[in-house]
Design an enzyme around this catalytic site. Sequence first.
Site, PDB file in Angstrom:
ATOM      1  N   HIS A 121      90.589  55.942  88.133  1.00  0.00           N
ATOM      2  CA  HIS A 121      90.680  55.692  89.639  1.00  0.00           C
ATOM      3  C   HIS A 121      90.053  54.408  90.233  1.00  0.00           C
ATOM      4  O   HIS A 121      89.278  53.707  89.447  1.00  0.00           O
ATOM      5  CB  HIS A 121      90.243  56.454  90.716  1.00  0.00           C
ATOM      6  N   ASP A 198      84.286  61.073  85.367  1.00  0.00           N
ATOM      7  CA  ASP A 198      84.109  61.459  86.826  1.00  0.00           C
ATOM      8  C   ASP A 198      84.832  61.866  86.763  1.00  0.00           C
ATOM      9  O   ASP A 198      86.120  62.394  85.897  1.00  0.00           O
ATOM     10  CB  ASP A 198      84.902  59.770  87.095  1.00  0.00           C
ATOM     11  N   GLN A 201      88.394  65.240  89.516  1.00  0.00           N
ATOM     12  CA  GLN A 201      89.263  66.345  89.596  1.00  0.00           C
ATOM     13  C   GLN A 201      89.060  67.037  88.939  1.00  0.00           C
ATOM     14  O   GLN A 201      90.696  68.484  89.032  1.00  0.00           O
ATOM     15  CB  GLN A 201      90.245  65.445  89.308  1.00  0.00           C
ATOM     16  N   LYS A 224      86.102  67.640  97.830  1.00  0.00           N
ATOM     17  CA  LYS A 224      87.282  68.053  96.104  1.00  0.00           C
ATOM     18  C   LYS A 224      86.386  69.684  95.710  1.00  0.00           C
ATOM     19  O   LYS A 224      87.357  70.285  94.720  1.00  0.00           O
ATOM     20  CB  LYS A 224      87.551  67.458  95.210  1.00  0.00           C
ATOM     21  N   CYS A 362      95.435  55.372  94.083  1.00  0.00           N
ATOM     22  CA  CYS A 362      94.450  54.786  94.156  1.00  0.00           C
ATOM     23  C   CYS A 362      94.729  54.554  92.928  1.00  0.00           C
ATOM     24  O   CYS A 362      93.295  54.306  91.494  1.00  0.00           O
ATOM     25  CB  CYS A 362      93.376  55.436  94.325  1.00  0.00           C
TER      26      CYS A 362
END
Lengths: 404, 141
Positions: A121, A198, A201, A224, A362
């Site tokens: 991203h 990261d 998600q 999220k 993104c």
Amino acid sequence: MIDFEKIISSFPILDVKVNDNKLVYFDNAATTQTPTQVTNSIRDYFNKQNSNIHRGVHYLSNISTEDFEQSRKKVKEFIGAEKDEEIVFTKGTTDSINLVATSYQKFLNPGDEILISEMEHHSNIVPWQLCAEKTGAKLKVVSVTKEGEIDMDHLEKLLNEKTKILSITHISNTLGTINPISEITKLARKFDAKVFIDGAQAIAHQKVNVTELDVDFYCFSAHKLYGPTGVGVLYGKEEILEKLPPYQGGGEMIELVTFEKTTYAKLPSKFEAGTPNISGVIALGRAIEFIEEINLDLIFEYEAMLLNHYNEKSTILEYYEPFGTSLNKSAIASFNLKKAHHYDIGVLLDNMGIAVRTGHHCTQPLHKKFNLSGTIRASFGIYNTKSEIDYFFDCLSRAYKMLY
Amino acid sequence: MTSVEKTQNEIVEELSLFTDWIEKYEYLIELGKDEIDFDKRFMKDEFLINGCQSKVWLYAKQNNSKVTFHAYSDAIMTKGIIALLIKVFSNQSPDDIINSKLDFIDKIGLKSHLSATRANGLMSMIKQIKIYAIGFKEKNG
């Protein structure tokens, strides 16, 4: 078994009508909806205990501080960290990455290398570019295969003794690919490179245990994870966080201030300058309780079933072109319809009550690599159903017929 | 009434015949599929409008004190909307373009569907059209 009725009843937003259609929310990779357990917590905070934390001697400040720190413990247990000190509250994933990409500059020298992948991203690219510019370190990029997986051979080739830090997404927000983090970490360890993950998600879709994964940093956003916007978490191993200089200066992060010199507070306060998003952090704790009550393993299974159903439906459409075909995928499906512009499809779906993301999500470099100007992305959450997916495919055919 | 306003009113009238969004969008899609007067040599970055999720190239020419606009997009819906804009603004004087109020987008009920998010460059398109008109006005003295 998941008590589906109970879950649905926690999300009043699902009753919203869009252009006279029932809302079908398939944009969960951008933000998940907030259950009433979370929104009530925010309301109650302001109605019953609003105050500043960690400094007041009064009743309100004490109970808010207590709740705030309880959230930290909850996060720690949720991700399998060892100590409260390893959990830093931030504004979100982007903020967490910027924190490390800035503070870690102290340990980088010209010629050192930072490793990221093609599927990152923008928020896991740009902070490292800034970091590289500042320090003279080089940014190296691991390739993605045509199925949308990290090219592990290439990763191995790029790793060397100059590699100081490797920053990779746990799950691609565009391709949905679940990356083999443990394997990646093992490779990085050979060269003593630090590993930053990261987790934006991943956090709401599968169990994450940072100790088992043996990563140095892990971050995610509350919004999220069925929590509010503006709150995120940075996990960092204590011994590393201890060595990192502060990211921002201000209140809360100090021990003693004189005009000549300031000494900094202990972890995690050192990285939490200023009044934090107190109600948001407490609400994040409620979101975690909500998720744990349902059970993340069941959520993973349920969403895998949704993706499976989706994939079966998609193969019926001869003009459906998937982007990201790894067998190891989270419930994210990006695609195009032959000849059609993603924007045209997105606008028509919107009029039918379906919320999807269109564009580059993104991840411009990733789209560019595969020669795509954009894609349509459907991403699922715990309140989505098979019948919504059926409706989605009906609408896709209708939209396509309107255009061609 | 200026002819910019007149054309806008005509569009509003035409679209008010449609009873639901599907008919309206089908009309836009048809417009978007029509052949247009666009010289592909202008498909360059300097004619690209910022802020659109779909790509939009726009250029303008002046013929006998009137300005004509030529635009192209890779998305059909966007091309349909461009066709409406061109209908309204082409063959008008720079002054009429600069002073025009654009209320037809609201009146035909497209504003709610094409809101000013970063996905949509409608506002950027209109701004660029007016910038061209200002440019021609200054050039004409």
